[in-house]
Design a protein around this motif. Structure first.
Motif, short mmCIF file in Angstrom:
data_model
loop_
_atom_site.label_atom_id
_atom_site.label_comp_id
_atom_site.label_asym_id
_atom_site.label_seq_id
_atom_site.Cartn_x
_atom_site.Cartn_y
_atom_site.Cartn_z
N CYS A 1 -3.85 -1.82 -9.48
CA CYS A 1 -4.02 -0.84 -8.41
C CYS A 1 -5.49 -0.75 -8.01
O CYS A 1 -6.38 -0.77 -8.85
N LEU B 1 2.29 6.11 -7.73
CA LEU B 1 3.31 5.28 -8.37
C LEU B 1 4.57 6.10 -8.64
O LEU B 1 5.69 5.61 -8.47
N ILE C 1 -3.47 7.35 -8.55
CA ILE C 1 -2.58 6.25 -8.93
C ILE C 1 -1.31 6.80 -9.57
O ILE C 1 -0.20 6.37 -9.26
N GLU D 1 0.84 -1.19 0.00
CA GLU D 1 0.00 0.00 0.00
C GLU D 1 0.88 1.24 0.00
O GLU D 1 1.92 1.27 0.67
N THR E 1 -3.41 3.85 -1.86
CA THR E 1 -3.49 3.01 -3.05
C THR E 1 -2.90 1.65 -2.74
O THR E 1 -1.77 1.55 -2.27
N ARG E 2 -3.65 0.62 -3.01
CA ARG E 2 -3.16 -0.76 -2.84
C ARG E 2 -2.70 -1.27 -4.21
O ARG E 2 -3.43 -1.14 -5.20
N TYR E 3 -1.51 -1.85 -4.28
CA TYR E 3 -0.98 -2.29 -5.57
C TYR E 3 -0.46 -3.71 -5.48
O TYR E 3 -0.11 -4.22 -4.41
#
Length: 345
Positions: A253, A267, A263, A209, A236-238
């Motif tokens: 994402c 990133l 996002i 995250e 943001t969870r990736y």
């Protein structure tokens, strides 16, 4: 239509502006001693006279205000006596957009809502610089008489947006009830939504995250950034789905919050900007060096952020039925993957 004439004023908060918002331009105010301690948005709204505080707040959050030539990003900031405050007022947008026949890829439609696969390059809502040719214009033409409307107007209800150059699944409401319920679902994150991005480098760890507040960039109002002050919480969870060495990764994402450019900003913040991002990819990534020249050049020349809203799931706002939609990555992103795989024609 006459061209708005820019205006510049240096008046105290007690002096009303002679120019309504329809006269777009730059308005400046020097804060008098009695304004010290007021909220910045309240000070500007009172000084201008023709704009509500909420409208001024929105303009500040949109990066249109400065204090002593420095970007003003926090509407609640207290006013400093003697400081020069300036705000850029955009030209007004027509209240009722025109219907325009623009091709759409419809995934689902009933009397309450419409789900579509938005192509890259399509702006969602009319705004200065894009007054027509938008998704709203297209939906007005597509729905026609089958559009009860929102708020007494025959218009679609936009409950979430994708950036102009982000492709993928979107939903729009056709009725007041659907608009209200879907808006609540998005606000509460009571839905399933996943994006796919091609990012430079290989994130480590490969899943996790990013928890970092996002606000307007302090030096460039057209950009967002991770900021220490004045930002809104953002998570943001990736998860990396595929990787081409340490050069490029396909990253899924999921948003736990909904901030502008979230996002893209997150990133880039962890050192893995999205391929082709014209705003947050500021230089040639070191990861590109490991690619062959043809592949590297193709990725560096990609004309948009390689970001796609791949899936969207939610409960129907009227029937409660679970709905789920998916969209494959568009042809331009698929072509990049083929290049990375060595399978390009």
């Amino acid at each position: 239509m006459s061209t708005p004439i820019p205006i510049t004023n240096a008046l105290s908060a007690a002096t009303p502006s002679p120019s309504p918002e329809t006269a777009a331009g730059r308005v400046e105010r020097i804060a008098p001693p009695e304004a010290a301690g007021m909220r910045a948005d309240r000070f500007l709204a009172d000084a201008i006279g023709s704009l509500s505080r909420s409208r001024v707040k929105a303009l500040i959050e949109d990066g249109r205000a400065t204090r002593d030539a420095t970007p003003l990003t926090d509407p609640s900031e207290t006013v400093r006596a003697g400081a020069r405050y300036a705000i850029d007022i955009p030209a007004p947008v027509a209240a009722t957009p025109l219907a325009q026949a623009i091709p759409l890829t419809i995934l689902f439609e009933d009397r309450d809502l419409i789900v579509l696969d938005k192509p890259a390059g399509l702006v969602v809502h009319p705004a200065p610089g894009n007054l027509d040719g938008t998704l709203v214009n297209a939906l007005l033409a597509h729905a026609g008489d089958d559009l009860p409307g929102i708020g007494g107007e025959k218009r679609p209800g936009i409950v979430h947006r994708l950036d102009k150059d982000t492709s993928g699944v979107m939903v729009a409401a056709k009725t007041e009830r659907a608009h209200r319920t879907l808006s609540e679902a998005f606000a509460n994150r009571d839905l399933d939504r996943a994006y796919v991005a091609l990012a430079w480098g290989l994130p480590a760890p490969t899943s996790g995250e990013v928890v970092a507040p996002i606000g307007r960039h302090p030096g460039d109002r057209k950009r967002m950034a991770v900021v220490d002050r004045g930002g809104k919480p953002a998570t943001t969870r990736y998860a990396v789905q595929r990787a081409w060495g340490a050069a490029v990764a396909r990253v899924e994402c999921r948003l736990l919050t909904g901030r502008t450019h979230q996002i893209r900003v997150h990133l880039a913040h962890i050192g893995h900007p999205i391929v082709g991002d014209p705003v947050y990819l500021r230089r040639t990534p070191a990861a590109a060096r490991s690619l062959t020249a043809p592949v590297r050049d193709a990725l560096l020349a990609f004309p948009r952020q390689a970001l796609h809203a791949a899936t969207l799931g939610f409960n129907h706002p009227v029937t409660g039925q679970p709905l789920s939609f998916a969209s494959p990555v568009p042809a331009d992103m698929a072509a990049l993957v083929a290049l990375l795989d060595g399978n390009a024609p």
